[in-house]
Scaffold this motif. Structure first.
Motif, PDB file in Angstrom:
ATOM      1  N   GLU A   1       0.801  -1.223   0.000  1.00  0.00           N
ATOM      2  CA  GLU A   1       0.000   0.000   0.000  1.00  0.00           C
ATOM      3  C   GLU A   1       0.830   1.268   0.000  1.00  0.00           C
ATOM      4  OE1 GLU A   1      -2.700   0.082   3.297  1.00  0.00           O
ATOM      5  OE2 GLU A   1      -3.419  -1.939   2.822  1.00  0.00           O
ATOM      6  N   SER A   2       2.060   1.174   0.550  1.00  0.00           N
ATOM      7  CA  SER A   2       2.848   2.380   0.756  1.00  0.00           C
ATOM      8  C   SER A   2       3.127   3.072  -0.567  1.00  0.00           C
ATOM      9  CB  SER A   2       4.154   2.042   1.456  1.00  0.00           C
ATOM     10  OG  SER A   2       4.834   3.226   1.759  1.00  0.00           O
ATOM     11  N   GLU A   3       2.949   4.396  -0.583  1.00  0.00           N
ATOM     12  CA  GLU A   3       3.127   5.138  -1.828  1.00  0.00           C
ATOM     13  C   GLU A   3       4.457   5.887  -1.872  1.00  0.00           C
ATOM     14  OE1 GLU A   3      -1.626   5.746  -2.467  1.00  0.00           O
ATOM     15  OE2 GLU A   3      -0.418   7.500  -1.952  1.00  0.00           O
ATOM     16  N   ILE A   4       5.216   5.777  -0.744  1.00  0.00           N
ATOM     17  CA  ILE A   4       6.522   6.424  -0.708  1.00  0.00           C
ATOM     18  C   ILE A   4       7.575   5.348  -0.503  1.00  0.00           C
ATOM     19  CG2 ILE A   4       7.971   8.134   0.460  1.00  0.00           C
ATOM     20  CD1 ILE A   4       5.436   9.411   1.529  1.00  0.00           C
ATOM     21  N   LYS A   5       8.595   5.369  -1.361  1.00  0.00           N
ATOM     22  CA  LYS A   5       9.692   4.424  -1.160  1.00  0.00           C
ATOM     23  C   LYS A   5      10.968   5.214  -0.913  1.00  0.00           C
ATOM     24  CE  LYS A   5      11.448   0.671  -3.457  1.00  0.00           C
ATOM     25  NZ  LYS A   5      11.623  -0.011  -4.744  1.00  0.00           N
ATOM     26  N   LEU A   6      11.581   5.002   0.278  1.00  0.00           N
ATOM     27  CA  LEU A   6      12.795   5.725   0.640  1.00  0.00           C
ATOM     28  C   LEU A   6      13.975   4.766   0.620  1.00  0.00           C
ATOM     29  CD1 LEU A   6      11.527   7.525   3.858  1.00  0.00           C
ATOM     30  CD2 LEU A   6      11.996   8.619   1.674  1.00  0.00           C
ATOM     31  N   ASP A   7      15.030   5.127  -0.110  1.00  0.00           N
ATOM     32  CA  ASP A   7      16.262   4.345  -0.015  1.00  0.00           C
ATOM     33  C   ASP A   7      16.987   4.795   1.246  1.00  0.00           C
ATOM     34  OD1 ASP A   7      18.357   2.770  -2.030  1.00  0.00           O
ATOM     35  OD2 ASP A   7      19.338   4.061  -0.563  1.00  0.00           O
ATOM     36  N   LYS A   8      17.681   3.862   1.933  1.00  0.00           N
ATOM     37  CA  LYS A   8      18.315   4.241   3.196  1.00  0.00           C
ATOM     38  C   LYS A   8      19.383   5.330   3.021  1.00  0.00           C
ATOM     39  CE  LYS A   8      21.400   0.177   3.172  1.00  0.00           C
ATOM     40  NZ  LYS A   8      21.969   0.536   1.901  1.00  0.00           N
ATOM     41  N   ASP A   9      20.040   5.349   1.856  1.00  0.00           N
ATOM     42  CA  ASP A   9      21.109   6.320   1.647  1.00  0.00           C
ATOM     43  C   ASP A   9      20.621   7.761   1.612  1.00  0.00           C
ATOM     44  OD1 ASP A   9      22.730   4.200   1.536  1.00  0.00           O
ATOM     45  OD2 ASP A   9      23.211   4.334  -0.601  1.00  0.00           O
ATOM     46  N   ILE A  10      19.304   7.941   1.387  1.00  0.00           N
ATOM     47  CA  ILE A  10      18.822   9.300   1.209  1.00  0.00           C
ATOM     48  C   ILE A  10      18.854  10.109   2.505  1.00  0.00           C
ATOM     49  CG2 ILE A  10      16.350   9.027   1.642  1.00  0.00           C
ATOM     50  CD1 ILE A  10      15.975  10.673  -0.951  1.00  0.00           C
ATOM     51  N   ILE A  11      18.833   9.409   3.651  1.00  0.00           N
ATOM     52  CA  ILE A  11      18.813  10.117   4.930  1.00  0.00           C
ATOM     53  C   ILE A  11      20.000  11.082   5.051  1.00  0.00           C
ATOM     54  CG2 ILE A  11      18.970   9.800   7.446  1.00  0.00           C
ATOM     55  CD1 ILE A  11      16.298   8.957   6.381  1.00  0.00           C
ATOM     56  N   VAL A  12      21.206  10.578   4.817  1.00  0.00           N
ATOM     57  CA  VAL A  12      22.377  11.447   4.922  1.00  0.00           C
ATOM     58  C   VAL A  12      22.518  12.340   3.690  1.00  0.00           C
ATOM     59  CG1 VAL A  12      24.905  11.476   4.942  1.00  0.00           C
ATOM     60  CG2 VAL A  12      23.652   9.985   6.494  1.00  0.00           C
ATOM     61  N   LEU A  13      22.294  11.774   2.511  1.00  0.00           N
ATOM     62  CA  LEU A  13      22.556  12.525   1.285  1.00  0.00           C
ATOM     63  C   LEU A  13      21.625  13.718   1.107  1.00  0.00           C
ATOM     64  CD1 LEU A  13      23.333   9.621  -1.215  1.00  0.00           C
ATOM     65  CD2 LEU A  13      24.928  11.134  -0.051  1.00  0.00           C
ATOM     66  N   SER A  14      20.368  13.581   1.539  1.00  0.00           N
ATOM     67  CA  SER A  14      19.425  14.668   1.257  1.00  0.00           C
ATOM     68  C   SER A  14      19.296  15.671   2.397  1.00  0.00           C
ATOM     69  CB  SER A  14      18.046  14.091   0.940  1.00  0.00           C
ATOM     70  OG  SER A  14      17.469  13.601   2.132  1.00  0.00           O
ATOM     71  N   THR A  15      19.832  15.334   3.590  1.00  0.00           N
ATOM     72  CA  THR A  15      19.630  16.222   4.733  1.00  0.00           C
ATOM     73  C   THR A  15      20.007  17.685   4.480  1.00  0.00           C
ATOM     74  OG1 THR A  15      19.941  14.376   6.198  1.00  0.00           O
ATOM     75  CG2 THR A  15      20.085  16.539   7.188  1.00  0.00           C
ATOM     76  N   PRO A  16      21.190  17.960   3.888  1.00  0.00           N
ATOM     77  CA  PRO A  16      21.539  19.369   3.702  1.00  0.00           C
ATOM     78  C   PRO A  16      20.496  20.117   2.870  1.00  0.00           C
ATOM     79  CG  PRO A  16      23.346  17.948   3.004  1.00  0.00           C
ATOM     80  CD  PRO A  16      22.212  17.065   3.368  1.00  0.00           C
ATOM     81  N   GLU A  17      19.957  19.470   1.860  1.00  0.00           N
ATOM     82  CA  GLU A  17      18.970  20.149   1.014  1.00  0.00           C
ATOM     83  C   GLU A  17      17.640  20.296   1.735  1.00  0.00           C
ATOM     84  OE1 GLU A  17      20.033  17.161  -1.608  1.00  0.00           O
ATOM     85  OE2 GLU A  17      20.219  18.502  -3.338  1.00  0.00           O
ATOM     86  N   VAL A  18      17.225  19.207   2.419  1.00  0.00           N
ATOM     87  CA  VAL A  18      15.966  19.270   3.153  1.00  0.00           C
ATOM     88  C   VAL A  18      16.041  20.361   4.214  1.00  0.00           C
ATOM     89  CG1 VAL A  18      14.385  17.973   4.610  1.00  0.00           C
ATOM     90  CG2 VAL A  18      15.533  16.846   2.725  1.00  0.00           C
ATOM     91  N   ALA A  19      17.211  20.480   4.865  1.00  0.00           N
ATOM     92  CA  ALA A  19      17.364  21.497   5.897  1.00  0.00           C
ATOM     93  C   ALA A  19      17.660  22.866   5.304  1.00  0.00           C
ATOM     94  CB  ALA A  19      18.471  21.089   6.865  1.00  0.00           C
ATOM     95  N   GLY A  20      17.670  22.955   3.965  1.00  0.00           N
ATOM     96  CA  GLY A  20      17.853  24.241   3.297  1.00  0.00           C
ATOM     97  C   GLY A  20      19.228  24.855   3.477  1.00  0.00           C
ATOM     98  N   LEU A  21      20.277  24.011   3.485  1.00  0.00           N
ATOM     99  CA  LEU A  21      21.624  24.540   3.672  1.00  0.00           C
ATOM    100  C   LEU A  21      22.222  25.011   2.353  1.00  0.00           C
ATOM    101  CD1 LEU A  21      23.119  21.985   6.187  1.00  0.00           C
ATOM    102  CD2 LEU A  21      22.080  24.202   6.634  1.00  0.00           C
ATOM    103  N   ALA A  22      23.277  25.849   2.474  1.00  0.00           N
ATOM    104  CA  ALA A  22      23.935  26.416   1.296  1.00  0.00           C
ATOM    105  C   ALA A  22      24.519  25.314   0.416  1.00  0.00           C
ATOM    106  CB  ALA A  22      25.049  27.360   1.748  1.00  0.00           C
TER     107      ALA A  22
END
Lengths: 563, 87
Positions: free
Chosen positions: A348-369
């Motif tokens: 049923e889940s409509e979102i699939k997260l790869d485990k690597d995205i946690i570290v890789l996307s954090t700067p962008e999600v947190a809006g860093l330079a």
């Protein structure tokens, strides 16, 4: 400047630094090549050990794994740090006192046996090669994600980098580049972790924010509302005894990994070996105590930002479109309500997260330079390169020192030995690069191998060699063979031939059983056979006395090593 | 060896130190972090369940302290037995 320009800039800047350090630290003799002339200060060795130990997986994937596993992710946190206590108390000081170059050196001398030395060499090469292939792949992946370079080109760039400073500088070059690499990887990990902590809790110190804020409590609530178990719920994925076995196997395996042990041969004396183990774990702990905070914060943030949002609104976010392209993040509106929902049920889940995205996307999600995002790329590369170079040196020294010099040509000159060492590093890099470009399907699952084998072979052999004076050649060999063959059999049967786990112990945790079998077999067989010769007993005695000149001077090259 | 008696005293003291520190090591990680995690979770450290905190934070801090305590205590032992040895 764009993220991409920044990434090119920072990555080339760090690469030139490593090359410069490698050039400055070039060496000519075997002692410099294998153990950095035993002149590395404890603090620097601590930083180098931390970089050596923390791989692309620690840097990129571990926080993501914890984020998925919740409490059960503790196996990695405790397993990979707890091993250092064993290493610091039971192994490092004694091996430093012994004073030779490699782990097979100790095994071969202590058990006065060519055969034991060869078993140790094969185990060292096998453990290191399985591990290094993953690192080379990691370099390629970082390149392809951040610079849109083809993965294979990335692997080749990584090979050339490592070849340069490892061939020229041997252990000395590797040590000082690892110190620099630690600096880069820790800043690259902490900056985004603090930024997301500050954003969610107002406290920039991840460890404090994790402990004192109510984010985890809220995350627990969200998980329950979505139908998951609480984030902090113990044993949600694995039963308690399996968690216990895996943690012990990772601890013992960490203490038995040859590329980590060999770092303690590079310090000036026994006292320095003890303190540098402390510094190493402190430096590792800075990352390992931030990672669970980052894991919980990023999970909270991602679920909050994505769950039940309108699909078209989510897709307007820059970072979402970027990571969706790499398929680390996937949305499918299965129930066609225009919104995306996360659910524990994979169907049923409509979102699939790869485990690597946690570290890789954090700067962008947190809006860093953009430069912070570039720094994360440089940090991931630093983590992968530093671990790869340490492992490659073990492979090279196993062949050039333990096989070529100790067994094939003991009369080889210094110059010739260093030359063979350099050639072996190049050969090892080529093989590692090949596996990086053509990864065997089982790469991910063979990590269990490295730890399981180290736990079932080296750790008991070294511990018994120090703490049991009566332990002899027959006992140690019987132990290693029984421990190794049981562990290899279990992992292969379970991973590749679908054998059901025995008593619910997964193949990640079976090294613990292998170690117990090794210890038991070694103790029984040694008591049934003749005690070790007097000079070996004297050597063990000298390992146990305060401030003695290295026992390697007692058991010298031409003493009767092979009785 | 020449200084067998004092050498053994040093080794006995070293072993005692190692095994006491390892007992703490096993207790905080395998004990508090895994086996006793469920009962411990009824308490809190900061805002986190205590067992969870021990597994993901506390045990790691204890590990670091244990290694430095070992190095520091071994300095004392080395000092003491080197003096007795007169070597």
């Amino acid at each position: 400047m764009t993220v991409e320009t920044w990434t090119y800039l920072l990555v080339s800047l760090t690469f030139f630094t490593y090359l410069y350090i490698g050039w400055r630290a070039r060496v000519r003799d075997t002692s410099g090549f294998y153990v950095a002339g035993q002149g590395v200060p404890p603090l620097a060795n601590g930083a180098a050990t931390a970089a050596d130990w923390m791989s692309a997986a620690s840097f990129i994937s571990m926080a993501g794994l914890i984020s998925t596993l919740g409490y059960d992710g503790s196996i990695y946190l405790m397993g990979w740090t707890g091993g250092y206590v064993l290493l610091a108390l039971l192994l490092a000081p004694f091996l430093r006192k012994f004073g030779k170059y490699t782990v097979p050196d100790f095994v071969g001398d202590r058990y006065y046996s060519r055969f034991a030395r060869v078993v140790a060499v094969i185990a060292a090469i096998f453990i290191s090669m399985t591990y290094v292939a993953g690192q080379m792949r990691g370099v390629g992946i970082v390149f392809s994600r951040f610079l849109q370079v083809d993965i294979n080109t990335g692997v080749i760039i990584g090979m050339i980098m490592v070849a340069f400073f490892a061939v020229l500088g041997g252990m000395k070059g590797i040590t000082w580049t690892q110190v620099a690499q630690y600096g880069i990887l820790i800043v690259a990990f902490l900056l985004p972790a603090s930024a997301i902590a500050l954003k969610l809790t107002g406290n920039p110190i991840p460890q404090l924010a994790f402990t004192t804020s109510d984010i985890v409590e809220r995350l627990n609530q969200i998980q329950v509302d979505l139908g998951f178990l609480e984030y902090t719920h113990p044993f949600a994925n694995k039963p308690m005894h399996d968690v216990l076995f895996i943690t012990i196997a990772l601890m013992v395996g960490t203490a038995g990994l040859p590329h980590v042990i060999v770092r303690f041969y590079t310090v000036p004396n026994v006292r320095a070996a003890r303190y540098s183990a402390g510094w190493a774990l402190l430096f590792i702990a800075i990352l390992y105590t931030s990672a669970p905070a980052l894991a919980a914060f990023a999970r909270y943030n991602l679920i909050n930002g994505l769950h039940d949002q309108k699909l078209e609104e989510v897709r307007e976010l820059d970072w979402v479109t970027k990571w969706e392209k790499t398929s680390l993040l996937q949305f499918t509106d299965k129930n066609n309500d225009g919104r995306i929902q996360l659910s524990p049920n994979k169907e049923e889940s409509e979102i699939k997260l790869d485990k690597d995205i946690i570290v890789l996307s954090t700067p962008e999600v947190a809006g860093l330079a953009p430069w912070v995002i570039a720094l994360v790329a440089a940090g991931g590369l630093a983590a992968a390169l530093s671990t790869a170079s340490g492992l490659l040196l073990v492979v090279s020294s196993s062949i050039a020192h333990d096989i070529y010099y100790r067994l094939v040509n003991p009369k080889a000159s210094e110059k010739k030995r260093v030359l063979v060492g350099r050639i072996m590093i190049v050969a090892a890099i080529v093989v590692a690069g090949y596996f990086g470009i053509n990864p065997p399907d089982y790469v991910a699952s063979v990590v269990a191998f490295a730890f399981g084998l180290a736990a079932a072979s080296f750790f008991p052999a070294i511990i018994l060699g120090i703490f049991d004076k009566r332990m002899n050649r027959d006992g140690a060999i019987a132990g290693m063979i029984i421990g190794l063959s049981f562990t290899v059999f279990y992992i292969i049967a379970n991973k590749f031939y679908g054998m059901k786990p025995w008593f619910g112990i997964s193949s990640e945790g079976i090294g613990t059983v292998g170690m117990i079998l090794n210890l038991t077999a070694a103790l029984i067989v040694s008591r049934l056979s003749t005690p070790p010769p007097q000079d070996v007993q004297n050597m063990v005695e000298s390992l146990r006395s305060p401030d003695h000149p290295g026992p390697a001077t007692i058991l010298d090259e031409d003493s009767e090593e092979f009785h | 060896m020449e200084n067998k008696s004092s050498g053994n005293g040093y080794w006995r003291a070293t072993r005692r130190l190692i095994f006491s520190l390892l007992a703490i090591w096993a207790f905080v990680s395998l004990g508090l972090g895994i086996i006793l995690v469920e009962p411990l979770n009824h308490w809190k450290i900061g805002e986190l369940p205590a067992g969870f905190w021990m597994a993901q934070q506390g045990s790691i801090y204890v590990f670091v302290v244990l290694i430095f305590v070992y190095a520091w205590q071994m300095d004392r032992l080395d000092h003491k037995y080197n003096k007795d040895d007169d070597s």
